[in-house]
Design a protein around this motif. Structure first.
Motif, PDB file in Angstrom:
ATOM      1  N   ALA A 246       0.851  -1.190   0.000  1.00 20.90           N
ATOM      2  CA  ALA A 246       0.000   0.000   0.000  1.00 20.90           C
ATOM      3  C   ALA A 246       0.890   1.244   0.000  1.00 20.90           C
ATOM      4  CB  ALA A 246      -0.909  -0.002   1.224  1.00 20.90           C
ATOM      5  N   PRO A 247       0.548   2.272  -0.762  1.00 27.12           N
ATOM      6  CA  PRO A 247       1.438   3.428  -0.905  1.00 27.12           C
ATOM      7  C   PRO A 247       1.929   4.028   0.410  1.00 27.12           C
ATOM      8  CG  PRO A 247      -0.353   3.558  -2.471  1.00 27.12           C
ATOM      9  CD  PRO A 247      -0.653   2.381  -1.601  1.00 27.12           C
ATOM     10  N   SER A 248       1.064   4.097   1.412  1.00 22.82           N
ATOM     11  CA  SER A 248       1.442   4.739   2.681  1.00 22.82           C
ATOM     12  C   SER A 248       2.022   3.770   3.704  1.00 22.82           C
ATOM     13  CB  SER A 248       0.221   5.440   3.288  1.00 22.82           C
ATOM     14  OG  SER A 248      -0.286   6.435   2.423  1.00 22.82           O
ATOM     15  N   ALA A 249       2.214   2.505   3.325  1.00 18.94           N
ATOM     16  CA  ALA A 249       2.658   1.491   4.280  1.00 18.94           C
ATOM     17  C   ALA A 249       4.074   1.723   4.793  1.00 18.94           C
ATOM     18  CB  ALA A 249       2.549   0.099   3.663  1.00 18.94           C
ATOM     19  N   ASP A 250       4.833   2.586   4.122  1.00 19.97           N
ATOM     20  CA  ASP A 250       6.186   2.868   4.601  1.00 19.97           C
ATOM     21  C   ASP A 250       6.197   3.866   5.744  1.00 19.97           C
ATOM     22  OD1 ASP A 250       5.350   5.017   3.098  1.00 19.97           O
ATOM     23  OD2 ASP A 250       7.255   5.304   2.054  1.00 19.97           O
ATOM     24  N   ARG A 251       4.993   4.253   6.218  1.00 17.62           N
ATOM     25  CA  ARG A 251       4.907   5.243   7.290  1.00 17.62           C
ATOM     26  C   ARG A 251       4.446   4.640   8.618  1.00 17.62           C
ATOM     27  NH1 ARG A 251       0.803   9.307   4.826  1.00 17.62           N
ATOM     28  NH2 ARG A 251       0.962  10.166   6.949  1.00 17.62           N
ATOM     29  N   ILE A 252       4.314   3.312   8.684  1.00 16.62           N
ATOM     30  CA  ILE A 252       3.797   2.706   9.904  1.00 16.62           C
ATOM     31  C   ILE A 252       4.296   1.266  10.042  1.00 16.62           C
ATOM     32  CG2 ILE A 252       1.677   1.800   8.845  1.00 16.62           C
ATOM     33  CD1 ILE A 252       0.236   2.710  11.459  1.00 16.62           C
ATOM     34  N   ASP A 253       4.415   0.816  11.282  1.00 18.46           N
ATOM     35  CA  ASP A 253       4.756  -0.581  11.532  1.00 18.46           C
ATOM     36  C   ASP A 253       3.553  -1.458  11.199  1.00 18.46           C
ATOM     37  OD1 ASP A 253       7.154   0.340  12.489  1.00 18.46           O
ATOM     38  OD2 ASP A 253       6.692   0.006  14.601  1.00 18.46           O
ATOM     39  N   ILE A 254       3.824  -2.625  10.625  1.00 16.80           N
ATOM     40  CA  ILE A 254       2.751  -3.561  10.248  1.00 16.80           C
ATOM     41  C   ILE A 254       3.085  -4.950  10.767  1.00 16.80           C
ATOM     42  CG2 ILE A 254       1.563  -4.694   8.331  1.00 16.80           C
ATOM     43  CD1 ILE A 254       2.006  -2.183   6.675  1.00 16.80           C
ATOM     44  N   ALA A 255       2.128  -5.552  11.469  1.00 19.32           N
ATOM     45  CA  ALA A 255       2.252  -6.945  11.897  1.00 19.32           C
ATOM     46  C   ALA A 255       1.124  -7.722  11.238  1.00 19.32           C
ATOM     47  CB  ALA A 255       2.164  -7.063  13.420  1.00 19.32           C
TER      48      ALA A 255
ATOM     49  N   PRO B  28      -2.903   0.646  -9.752  1.00 15.21           N
ATOM     50  CA  PRO B  28      -1.615   1.098 -10.294  1.00 15.21           C
ATOM     51  C   PRO B  28      -0.687   1.746  -9.277  1.00 15.21           C
ATOM     52  CG  PRO B  28      -3.401   1.705 -11.762  1.00 15.21           C
ATOM     53  CD  PRO B  28      -4.049   1.205 -10.511  1.00 15.21           C
ATOM     54  N   THR B  29      -1.231   2.262  -8.174  1.00 19.50           N
ATOM     55  CA  THR B  29      -0.416   2.987  -7.205  1.00 19.50           C
ATOM     56  C   THR B  29       0.336   2.067  -6.240  1.00 19.50           C
ATOM     57  OG1 THR B  29      -2.156   4.662  -7.302  1.00 19.50           O
ATOM     58  CG2 THR B  29      -0.498   4.966  -5.625  1.00 19.50           C
ATOM     59  N   MET B  30       0.041   0.782  -6.248  1.00 16.28           N
ATOM     60  CA  MET B  30       0.685  -0.141  -5.310  1.00 16.28           C
ATOM     61  C   MET B  30       2.196  -0.202  -5.531  1.00 16.28           C
ATOM     62  SD  MET B  30      -1.738  -1.340  -3.344  1.00 16.28           S
ATOM     63  CE  MET B  30      -1.464  -2.991  -2.705  1.00 16.28           C
ATOM     64  N   ARG B  31       2.941  -0.374  -4.424  1.00 16.68           N
ATOM     65  CA  ARG B  31       4.404  -0.372  -4.453  1.00 16.68           C
ATOM     66  C   ARG B  31       4.945  -1.800  -4.308  1.00 16.68           C
ATOM     67  NH1 ARG B  31       6.693   4.461  -3.171  1.00 16.68           N
ATOM     68  NH2 ARG B  31       8.577   3.374  -3.876  1.00 16.68           N
ATOM     69  N   TRP B  32       4.738  -2.578  -5.341  1.00 13.01           N
ATOM     70  CA  TRP B  32       5.127  -3.984  -5.296  1.00 13.01           C
ATOM     71  C   TRP B  32       6.632  -4.175  -5.178  1.00 13.01           C
ATOM     72  CZ3 TRP B  32       0.935  -6.268  -4.113  1.00 13.01           C
ATOM     73  CH2 TRP B  32      -0.292  -5.918  -4.721  1.00 13.01           C
ATOM     74  N   GLU B  33       7.414  -3.207  -5.625  1.00 14.29           N
ATOM     75  CA  GLU B  33       8.864  -3.366  -5.607  1.00 14.29           C
ATOM     76  C   GLU B  33       9.419  -3.518  -4.189  1.00 14.29           C
ATOM     77  OE1 GLU B  33       8.131   1.070  -5.205  1.00 14.29           O
ATOM     78  OE2 GLU B  33       7.276  -0.600  -6.344  1.00 14.29           O
ATOM     79  N   ARG B  34       8.606  -3.222  -3.185  1.00 14.72           N
ATOM     80  CA  ARG B  34       9.077  -3.390  -1.809  1.00 14.72           C
ATOM     81  C   ARG B  34       9.351  -4.847  -1.461  1.00 14.72           C
ATOM     82  NH1 ARG B  34       4.476   0.594   0.718  1.00 14.72           N
ATOM     83  NH2 ARG B  34       5.422   2.579   0.086  1.00 14.72           N
ATOM     84  N   TRP B  35       8.623  -5.770  -2.123  1.00 17.26           N
ATOM     85  CA  TRP B  35       8.845  -7.167  -1.766  1.00 17.26           C
ATOM     86  C   TRP B  35       8.871  -8.147  -2.929  1.00 17.26           C
ATOM     87  CZ3 TRP B  35       4.967 -10.591  -3.073  1.00 17.26           C
ATOM     88  CH2 TRP B  35       3.678 -10.072  -3.268  1.00 17.26           C
TER      89      TRP B  35
END
Length: 210
Positions: A89-98, A153-160
Motif C-alpha cells: 500500500a502506498p502509505s505502508a512505509d509510514r507505519i509498523d505492520i504486523a 496502479p499505485t501499489m508499491r510492489w517493488e518493496r517485496w
C-alpha cells in the motif's frame, strides 16, 4: 501499528475480530485498539475488483497512521487481504505492520465452506487461495501474480516482489482447525498485544530498505 489478520474465506477472520474486540473491552483496552474490516471503509461497488480492494487497504493503512498519532492501533480483518497487499500500500512505509495468518486444514475448511453454502464452483478457488496464503506467509517470491495482476496502479510492489525467503519476511500463523470462535478471538487478541510489545514478528517502518 496496523495489525492485519489475513486468511482465506471460511477460516474465521470476521468472527475472530468480533471476539477479539469483546476481549479488548473486557481487558479495558478498547480505547487502545480499534477494529475494522474492508467493507466498513467504503461502500461496496456492484463488482468489487482487486484494484478496489487494494485501494481500501490503503485506506486502512491511513486510518492506522491517524490512530498511531493518538497512541492507538488498528486491528484490520474480514476480507482475505494478503500480507503483500498491506506492505505494498502506498502509505505502508509510514507505519509498523504486523500480520497474522489464520490457517485451517482441508477437512475443516471444506466443512466450514459447506456450512456457508458456498458454491461448488468456488470451493476449489478458496482452497487454492488458502494454499497460496500459506506459502506467501514464508516466501514472498511464491506466485506474486496472485495479487499483482489487475492491481491498483499505485501499489508499491517493488518493496517485496523478487525477494527470497529470509528472516525479515515473517508473520504469525494460527491454525484455527480445531479452535472455537472464542479461542480464535483470544489468540488474535493476545497476538495483537504481543506484536505491539515487540514479542511477535513486525515489519518496522522502512523495513524494505534494510
Amino acid at each position: 501499528m496496523l495489525l492485519l489478520v489475513s486468511g482465506a474465506s471460511g477460516v474465521g477472520k470476521t468472527t475472530a475480530r468480533l471476539h477479539a474486540r469483546h476481549l479488548f473491552e473486557r481487558r479495558r483496552l478498547d480505547d487502545v485498539y480499534e477494529t475494522a474490516e474492508l467493507f466498513t471503509l467504503s461502500p461496496i461497488p456492484d463488482v468489487p475488483t482487486i484494484a478496489w480492494r487494494q485501494e481500501q487497504v490503503e485506506a486502512a493503512v491511513r486510518r492506522a497512521i491517524a490512530l498511531e498519532a493518538e497512541g492507538k492501533h488498528l486491528l484490520f480483518s474480514g476480507d482475505p487481504v494478503p500480507l503483500g497487499e498491506a506492505l505494498a500500500a502506498p502509505s505502508a512505509d509510514r507505519i509498523d505492520i504486523a500480520a497474522c495468518l489464520l490457517d485451517v486444514d482441508e477437512e475443516a475448511h471444506l466443512a466450514r465452506l459447506a456450512q456457508r453454502n458456498e458454491s461448488e464452483e468456488l470451493i476449489p478457488l478458496h482452497r487454492s487461495f488458502a494454499t497460496w496464503l500459506r506459502a506467501h506467509a514464508t516466501d514472498p517470491g511464491h506466485v506474486p501474480e496472485a495479487v499483482t495482476t489487475d492491481a491498483w496502479p499505485t501499489m508499491r510492489w517493488e518493496r517485496w516482489v523478487g525477494r527470497t525467503p529470509g528472516p525479515e519476511w515473517a508473520m504469525t500463523v494460527i491454525d484455527t482447525s480445531r479452535l472455537t470462535p472464542e479461542q480464535v478471538g483470544a489468540r488474535v487478541a493476545d497476538w495483537c498485544q504481543r506484536a505491539v510489545a515487540g514479542d511477535a514478528p513486525v515489519f518496522r517502518t522502512g523495513w524494505f530498505r534494510g
